[in-house]
Design a protein around this motif. Structure first.
Motif, PDB file in Angstrom:
ATOM      1  N   ASN A 289     -82.394  20.481   6.126  1.00  0.00           N
ATOM      2  CA  ASN A 289     -81.850  21.622   6.284  1.00  0.00           C
ATOM      3  C   ASN A 289     -80.423  21.848   5.977  1.00  0.00           C
ATOM      4  OD1 ASN A 289     -84.454  22.491   7.130  1.00  0.00           O
ATOM      5  ND2 ASN A 289     -83.998  22.569   9.449  1.00  0.00           N
ATOM      6  N   ARG A 290     -80.063  22.934   5.605  1.00  0.00           N
ATOM      7  CA  ARG A 290     -78.635  23.016   5.098  1.00  0.00           C
ATOM      8  C   ARG A 290     -77.880  23.622   6.252  1.00  0.00           C
ATOM      9  NH1 ARG A 290     -77.809  26.087  -0.850  1.00  0.00           N
ATOM     10  NH2 ARG A 290     -76.125  24.883  -0.494  1.00  0.00           N
ATOM     11  N   SER A 291     -76.642  23.483   6.151  1.00  0.00           N
ATOM     12  CA  SER A 291     -75.574  24.123   7.523  1.00  0.00           C
ATOM     13  C   SER A 291     -74.663  24.976   6.753  1.00  0.00           C
ATOM     14  CB  SER A 291     -74.923  22.938   8.130  1.00  0.00           C
ATOM     15  OG  SER A 291     -74.233  22.106   7.036  1.00  0.00           O
ATOM     16  N   LEU A 292     -74.207  25.896   7.627  1.00  0.00           N
ATOM     17  CA  LEU A 292     -73.227  26.869   7.382  1.00  0.00           C
ATOM     18  C   LEU A 292     -71.907  26.850   8.210  1.00  0.00           C
ATOM     19  CD1 LEU A 292     -75.449  30.111   6.990  1.00  0.00           C
ATOM     20  CD2 LEU A 292     -74.071  29.007   5.139  1.00  0.00           C
ATOM     21  N   ILE A 293     -70.766  26.860   7.662  1.00  0.00           N
ATOM     22  CA  ILE A 293     -69.748  26.929   8.433  1.00  0.00           C
ATOM     23  C   ILE A 293     -68.785  28.310   8.450  1.00  0.00           C
ATOM     24  CG2 ILE A 293     -67.571  25.758   8.811  1.00  0.00           C
ATOM     25  CD1 ILE A 293     -68.451  23.323   7.533  1.00  0.00           C
ATOM     26  N   LEU A 294     -68.419  28.833   9.642  1.00  0.00           N
ATOM     27  CA  LEU A 294     -67.673  30.153   9.664  1.00  0.00           C
ATOM     28  C   LEU A 294     -66.446  29.865  10.044  1.00  0.00           C
ATOM     29  CD1 LEU A 294     -70.483  32.381  11.115  1.00  0.00           C
ATOM     30  CD2 LEU A 294     -69.868  32.351   8.572  1.00  0.00           C
ATOM     31  N   VAL A 295     -65.270  30.672   9.497  1.00  0.00           N
ATOM     32  CA  VAL A 295     -63.991  30.422  10.084  1.00  0.00           C
ATOM     33  C   VAL A 295     -63.292  31.811  10.125  1.00  0.00           C
ATOM     34  CG1 VAL A 295     -61.855  29.117   9.420  1.00  0.00           C
ATOM     35  CG2 VAL A 295     -63.607  28.240   8.610  1.00  0.00           C
ATOM     36  N   SER A 296     -62.494  31.593  11.164  1.00  0.00           N
ATOM     37  CA  SER A 296     -61.860  32.947  11.550  1.00  0.00           C
ATOM     38  C   SER A 296     -60.377  32.751  10.986  1.00  0.00           C
ATOM     39  CB  SER A 296     -61.780  33.154  13.002  1.00  0.00           C
ATOM     40  OG  SER A 296     -61.044  32.006  13.802  1.00  0.00           O
ATOM     41  N   ASP A 297     -59.807  34.081  10.790  1.00  0.00           N
ATOM     42  CA  ASP A 297     -58.552  34.079  10.297  1.00  0.00           C
ATOM     43  C   ASP A 297     -57.843  34.656  11.578  1.00  0.00           C
ATOM     44  OD1 ASP A 297     -55.903  35.324   9.430  1.00  0.00           O
ATOM     45  OD2 ASP A 297     -56.880  36.619   8.168  1.00  0.00           O
ATOM     46  N   ASN A 298     -56.832  33.906  12.025  1.00  0.00           N
ATOM     47  CA  ASN A 298     -56.193  34.241  13.480  1.00  0.00           C
ATOM     48  C   ASN A 298     -54.978  35.169  13.430  1.00  0.00           C
ATOM     49  OD1 ASN A 298     -54.269  32.556  12.371  1.00  0.00           O
ATOM     50  ND2 ASN A 298     -53.824  31.386  14.000  1.00  0.00           N
ATOM     51  N   ASN A 299     -54.646  35.487  12.302  1.00  0.00           N
ATOM     52  CA  ASN A 299     -53.372  36.398  11.605  1.00  0.00           C
ATOM     53  C   ASN A 299     -52.091  35.799  12.356  1.00  0.00           C
ATOM     54  OD1 ASN A 299     -55.122  38.412  10.429  1.00  0.00           O
ATOM     55  ND2 ASN A 299     -55.894  38.928  12.613  1.00  0.00           N
ATOM     56  N   PHE A 300     -52.261  34.417  12.628  1.00  0.00           N
ATOM     57  CA  PHE A 300     -50.906  33.861  13.299  1.00  0.00           C
ATOM     58  C   PHE A 300     -50.523  34.430  14.461  1.00  0.00           C
ATOM     59  CE2 PHE A 300     -50.658  33.087   8.441  1.00  0.00           C
ATOM     60  CZ  PHE A 300     -50.683  31.702   8.711  1.00  0.00           C
ATOM     61  N   SER A 301     -51.653  35.067  15.327  1.00  0.00           N
ATOM     62  CA  SER A 301     -51.143  35.779  16.345  1.00  0.00           C
ATOM     63  C   SER A 301     -51.577  34.786  17.548  1.00  0.00           C
ATOM     64  CB  SER A 301     -52.062  37.169  16.685  1.00  0.00           C
ATOM     65  OG  SER A 301     -52.082  37.555  17.760  1.00  0.00           O
ATOM     66  N   ARG A 302     -50.524  34.936  18.659  1.00  0.00           N
ATOM     67  CA  ARG A 302     -50.792  34.022  19.919  1.00  0.00           C
ATOM     68  C   ARG A 302     -51.910  34.384  20.584  1.00  0.00           C
ATOM     69  NH1 ARG A 302     -47.861  29.269  19.532  1.00  0.00           N
ATOM     70  NH2 ARG A 302     -45.931  29.630  18.424  1.00  0.00           N
ATOM     71  N   LEU A 303     -52.522  35.623  20.211  1.00  0.00           N
ATOM     72  CA  LEU A 303     -53.604  36.254  20.973  1.00  0.00           C
ATOM     73  C   LEU A 303     -54.863  35.807  20.265  1.00  0.00           C
ATOM     74  CD1 LEU A 303     -52.353  39.623  21.979  1.00  0.00           C
ATOM     75  CD2 LEU A 303     -52.188  37.674  23.286  1.00  0.00           C
ATOM     76  N   GLN A 304     -54.876  34.923  19.342  1.00  0.00           N
ATOM     77  CA  GLN A 304     -55.989  34.847  18.391  1.00  0.00           C
ATOM     78  C   GLN A 304     -56.039  33.130  18.335  1.00  0.00           C
ATOM     79  OE1 GLN A 304     -55.466  38.330  15.587  1.00  0.00           O
ATOM     80  NE2 GLN A 304     -57.175  37.523  15.303  1.00  0.00           N
ATOM     81  N   SER A 305     -56.866  32.717  17.293  1.00  0.00           N
ATOM     82  CA  SER A 305     -57.118  31.258  17.448  1.00  0.00           C
ATOM     83  C   SER A 305     -58.118  31.089  15.945  1.00  0.00           C
ATOM     84  CB  SER A 305     -57.830  30.584  18.359  1.00  0.00           C
ATOM     85  OG  SER A 305     -59.091  30.792  18.591  1.00  0.00           O
ATOM     86  N   THR A 306     -57.813  29.853  15.521  1.00  0.00           N
ATOM     87  CA  THR A 306     -58.598  29.521  14.283  1.00  0.00           C
ATOM     88  C   THR A 306     -60.051  28.740  14.729  1.00  0.00           C
ATOM     89  OG1 THR A 306     -56.702  29.315  12.934  1.00  0.00           O
ATOM     90  CG2 THR A 306     -58.747  28.153  12.021  1.00  0.00           C
ATOM     91  N   GLN A 307     -61.286  29.502  14.821  1.00  0.00           N
ATOM     92  CA  GLN A 307     -62.428  29.222  15.114  1.00  0.00           C
ATOM     93  C   GLN A 307     -63.354  28.590  13.811  1.00  0.00           C
ATOM     94  OE1 GLN A 307     -64.079  32.434  16.813  1.00  0.00           O
ATOM     95  NE2 GLN A 307     -62.713  32.105  18.739  1.00  0.00           N
ATOM     96  N   PHE A 308     -63.756  27.410  14.001  1.00  0.00           N
ATOM     97  CA  PHE A 308     -64.897  26.789  13.045  1.00  0.00           C
ATOM     98  C   PHE A 308     -66.047  26.866  13.712  1.00  0.00           C
ATOM     99  CE2 PHE A 308     -60.778  25.236  11.631  1.00  0.00           C
ATOM    100  CZ  PHE A 308     -60.825  25.236  10.185  1.00  0.00           C
ATOM    101  N   LEU A 309     -67.087  27.599  13.097  1.00  0.00           N
ATOM    102  CA  LEU A 309     -68.370  27.809  13.666  1.00  0.00           C
ATOM    103  C   LEU A 309     -69.438  27.040  12.714  1.00  0.00           C
ATOM    104  CD1 LEU A 309     -68.475  31.480  14.630  1.00  0.00           C
ATOM    105  CD2 LEU A 309     -67.462  29.684  16.032  1.00  0.00           C
ATOM    106  N   ALA A 310     -70.432  26.272  13.540  1.00  0.00           N
ATOM    107  CA  ALA A 310     -71.433  25.334  12.719  1.00  0.00           C
ATOM    108  C   ALA A 310     -72.865  26.137  13.172  1.00  0.00           C
ATOM    109  CB  ALA A 310     -71.418  24.110  12.728  1.00  0.00           C
ATOM    110  N   LEU A 311     -73.660  26.207  11.834  1.00  0.00           N
ATOM    111  CA  LEU A 311     -75.002  26.877  12.015  1.00  0.00           C
ATOM    112  C   LEU A 311     -76.100  26.024  11.320  1.00  0.00           C
ATOM    113  CD1 LEU A 311     -74.231  30.702  11.701  1.00  0.00           C
ATOM    114  CD2 LEU A 311     -74.775  29.573  13.939  1.00  0.00           C
ATOM    115  N   GLU A 312     -77.186  25.796  11.629  1.00  0.00           N
ATOM    116  CA  GLU A 312     -78.207  25.326  10.925  1.00  0.00           C
ATOM    117  C   GLU A 312     -79.130  26.406  10.154  1.00  0.00           C
ATOM    118  OE1 GLU A 312     -82.323  22.508  11.399  1.00  0.00           O
ATOM    119  OE2 GLU A 312     -80.929  22.761  12.948  1.00  0.00           O
ATOM    120  N   VAL A 313     -79.593  26.416   8.839  1.00  0.00           N
ATOM    121  CA  VAL A 313     -80.336  27.117   8.366  1.00  0.00           C
ATOM    122  C   VAL A 313     -81.896  26.726   8.465  1.00  0.00           C
ATOM    123  CG1 VAL A 313     -80.801  28.379   6.135  1.00  0.00           C
ATOM    124  CG2 VAL A 313     -78.352  27.889   6.531  1.00  0.00           C
ATOM    125  N   LEU A 314     -82.530  27.360   8.863  1.00  0.00           N
ATOM    126  CA  LEU A 314     -83.903  27.249   9.215  1.00  0.00           C
ATOM    127  C   LEU A 314     -84.674  27.669   8.136  1.00  0.00           C
ATOM    128  CD1 LEU A 314     -84.228  28.012  12.950  1.00  0.00           C
ATOM    129  CD2 LEU A 314     -83.506  25.788  11.995  1.00  0.00           C
TER     130      LEU A 314
END
Length: 380
Positions: A353-378
């Motif tokens: 199966n293929r996988s997907l990666i999502l990433v967040s833009d933290n806007n360089f804000s201390r109230l945010q973060s850079t998130q990497f999320l991984a999903l499997e495609v069924l």
């Protein structure tokens, strides 16, 4: 941070909020579902070679397994306009690590680094070209001062940051006055896809001024998906995409309350086949946070080429079909979703199966973060 493994998958047939009129029912999806694998969070303030890492708005995986990540730092902020080479290690059990390998500064056609003293670009989307180069889309920079105004672009760069060429784009997507016609500031090229045959597609984040108002909690808006010929760099076609109203959580009760500073936008496109894509719709509502929808959208036989339409208002056309694949809950496995702006194919997993990666833009804000999320495609 790594969230726990979730064995269940989400496959929503629909979601709250009416769409703009004219959206057709779509055929069955080739994607049967999406399974959560895990996440990693890089805190705001993470430095690489003395420059703050963040603002990640584009991500793609090269055939050799390297990942290229684009920062939307536009110059005059925390560093030069740049992109990164990443190593991402994941399998069906977990997203194990994200490592920053290299930082590359973007250059102008004269071979000079893009300015760092003032905004000149707003890089928002990145894809690996068939020849191994990188396509990068920029929202440009709106200014009332014409000499400080920089128009949106789609360009090809080498992986060392050197400019190769610029694509020809319709003037309808240029900044004019940010009030009565043309593009809206910071709402232009946010999405970029390259199909298996090599065609290039870009889409604006929110509606052009000529195409009507942006999405609200009570109504959606119309976006344009522009097809570009990768050989000549010329535009080939435009198709309309129906962006739904801003989704609200049920805790508000019935009826649409007055909500300010909320938005909904198309933040990325990922090609599945030559005429089908996974679209990332990211909405923000104060007091609720960020919600994310992954939508399968297709150009079908009856989809209208709207290149000749000066406005999408008061006209009849058939937009891209739209099928919600996944609506990420808030929070997701204990993780409060951030500003998801990028999607990429990950590796093929051991089960095929293929996988997907999502990433967040933290806007360089201390109230945010850079998130990497991984999903499997069924598969279906």
């Amino acid at each position: 941070m790594r969230a726990a493994l979730l064995v269940a998958c989400w496959a929503l047939a629909g979601c709250a909020g009416a769409q703009p009129p004219g959206v057709s029912a779509s055929p069955p999806s080739p994607i049967g579902g999406l399974r959560w694998i895990g996440s990693i969070t890089l805190p705001t303030g993470t430095l690489f070679e003395g420059v703050e890492f963040g603002g990640i708005s584009g991500l793609d995986r090269a055939p050799d397994g390297r990942y290229w990540a684009l920062s939307d730092d536009r110059g005059g902020e925390r560093g030069p306009p740049r992109f990164y080479e990443l190593k991402i290690d994941l399998d069906a059990q977990a997203l194990h690590s994200v490592t920053i390998e290299r930082m590359v500064v973007l250059q102008d056609p004269d071979g000079q680094p893009l300015p760092t003293s003032a905004p000149s670009v707003d890089p928002e989307a990145l894809r690996v070209a068939p020849n191994g180069h990188l396509y990068i889309a920029s929202e440009g920079h709106w200014s009332r001062n014409a000499s400080a105004r920089h128009q949106p672009f789609v360009r090809e760069f080498q992986t060392d940051g050197r400019w190769v060429r610029s694509f020809a784009l319709p003037e309808a997507f240029d900044y004019v006055d940010n009030a009565t016609t043309g593009a809206r500031t910071n709402k232009v090229w946010e999405s970029l896809a390259v199909t298996p045959s090599g065609a290039v597609f870009v889409a604006n984040e929110e509606a052009l001024i000529d195409d009507g108002p942006v999405a609200t909690v009570s109504h959606g808006s119309w976006l344009r998906v522009l097809k570009l010929d990768s050989a000549s760099g010329q535009p080939l076609a435009q198709h309309a995409y129906a962006l739904p109203p801003i989704p609200l959580r049920r805790t508000f009760g019935e009826g649409a309350p007055v909500v300010t500073r909320a938005d909904n936008g198309l933040t990325d496109l990922l090609a599945v086949e030559d005429s089908s894509f996974i679209a990332v719709e990211r909405a923000y509502v104060p007091g609720q946070g960020v919600s994310v929808r992954l939508v399968l959208t297709r150009i079908e036989g009856g989809t209208t080429d709207v290149s000749g339409f000066e406005s999408l208002l008061g006209t009849t056309f058939q937009p891209l079909s739209r099928e919600v694949l996944l609506e990420l809950p808030i929070p997701l496995q204990g993780l409060l979703l951030d500003n998801i702006e990028a999607i990429a194919w990950g590796p093929v997993l051991a089960n095929g199966n293929r996988s997907l990666i999502l990433v967040s833009d933290n806007n360089f804000s201390r109230l945010q973060s850079t998130q990497f999320l991984a999903l499997e495609v069924l598969p279906r």
